[in-house]
Design a protein around this motif. Structure first.
Motif, PDB file in Angstrom:
ATOM      1  N   UNK A 115      48.113  -1.632  75.231  1.00  0.00           N
ATOM      2  CA  UNK A 115      49.494  -1.803  75.708  1.00  0.00           C
ATOM      3  C   UNK A 115      49.742  -3.265  76.067  1.00  0.00           C
ATOM      4  N   UNK A 116      48.791  -3.874  76.772  1.00  0.00           N
ATOM      5  CA  UNK A 116      48.919  -5.290  77.130  1.00  0.00           C
ATOM      6  C   UNK A 116      48.947  -6.171  75.887  1.00  0.00           C
ATOM      7  N   UNK A 197      58.311  -1.613  68.453  1.00  0.00           N
ATOM      8  CA  UNK A 197      57.322  -1.663  69.524  1.00  0.00           C
ATOM      9  C   UNK A 197      57.988  -1.519  70.885  1.00  0.00           C
ATOM     10  N   UNK A 198      59.156  -2.139  71.035  1.00  0.00           N
ATOM     11  CA  UNK A 198      59.926  -1.964  72.278  1.00  0.00           C
ATOM     12  C   UNK A 198      60.238  -0.483  72.496  1.00  0.00           C
ATOM     13  N   UNK A 203      59.254   4.610  75.278  1.00  0.00           N
ATOM     14  CA  UNK A 203      58.986   6.056  75.200  1.00  0.00           C
ATOM     15  C   UNK A 203      57.607   6.428  75.725  1.00  0.00           C
ATOM     16  N   UNK A 204      56.826   5.418  76.112  1.00  0.00           N
ATOM     17  CA  UNK A 204      55.484   5.680  76.606  1.00  0.00           C
ATOM     18  C   UNK A 204      54.470   6.006  75.532  1.00  0.00           C
ATOM     19  N   UNK A 205      54.757   5.582  74.303  1.00  0.00           N
ATOM     20  CA  UNK A 205      53.862   5.896  73.179  1.00  0.00           C
ATOM     21  C   UNK A 205      53.023   4.715  72.721  1.00  0.00           C
ATOM     22  N   UNK A 206      53.055   3.639  73.474  1.00  0.00           N
ATOM     23  CA  UNK A 206      52.281   2.458  73.068  1.00  0.00           C
ATOM     24  C   UNK A 206      51.681   1.772  74.296  1.00  0.00           C
TER      25      UNK A 206
END
Length: 206
Positions: A115-116, A197-198, A203-206
């Motif tokens: 994520x980072x 990616x945004x 959506x909490x998927x990445x």
């Protein structure tokens, strides 16, 4: 036909899956192995639609175009196939509670690190003069090592090599320089990748 070939493979008793010694037949283990065998045979765009959402698919499509231009079509197809196979197999293991407590901790560390890394890539694309190649290379290598730790007990050496191939490909300095060139030829593709990616992060998927 591929599915029937895999089913016949198991019906012929080519492999026997046991639980703990003396516990007898492990039906869950057989089911998981069957899924991985089928997906190993069929990890193409058609089967991937059942596991990868439209947003992720669009990111992969743009990545394919970038790799195709940077290398060639065959390399792009290979890298995409390796990504899809790895994502699907890890997803199967995760959804079927195959990771032990220590591995789950590593999964969470990987998710946080990835994520980072994604946020950093977005920043490199959107904010001029923030691109830091050394940092990006280090982050990719950390993610690679974490993923290898997660899959160590579960996947074959061939699958582990596929994962390494993907990370090593994207850890190419020349490719990084071209992707994050603010006036480069991949700018339009990266606009789409970053936009998605945004959405994935929202959506909490990445």
């Amino acid at each position: 036909q591929e599915i029937h070939r895999v089913l016949n493979y198991f019906e012929e008793g080519s492999e026997i899956y046991m639980a703990e010694p003396g516990a007898g037949f492990d039906s869950k283990g057989l089911g998981l192995s069957l899924q991985k065998k089928i997906l190993g045979k069929m990890s193409n765009k058609k089967i991937a639609k059942h596991f990868i959402d439209d947003t992720t698919s669009e990111v992969l499509d743009k990545a394919f175009l970038i790799i195709k231009d940077f290398k060639n079509k065959e390399e792009a197809k290979k890298i995409m196939k390796y990504i899809i196979k790895t994502v699907i197999k890890v997803g199967i293991l995760y959804r079927n509670d195959q990771f032990n407590a220590e591995e789950l901790k590593t999964v969470e560390t990987f998710k946080s690190k990835f994520h980072s890394l994604s946020m950093t890539m977005v920043s490199f694309h959107e904010v001029d003069f923030t691109y830091d190649k050394a940092f990006l290379k280090t982050s990719l290598e950390e993610c690679r090592q974490l993923l290898q730790t997660v899959i160590s007990r579960h996947l074959t050496d061939k699958s582990k090599t596929r994962a390494d191939t993907v990370f090593n490909f994207f850890n190419c300095e020349e490719l990084m320089d071209q992707i994050f060139d603010s006036s480069g030829k991949y700018r339009d593709h990266m606009d789409v990748v970053v936009r998605n990616m945004h959405k994935m992060m929202d959506d909490g998927n990445l």
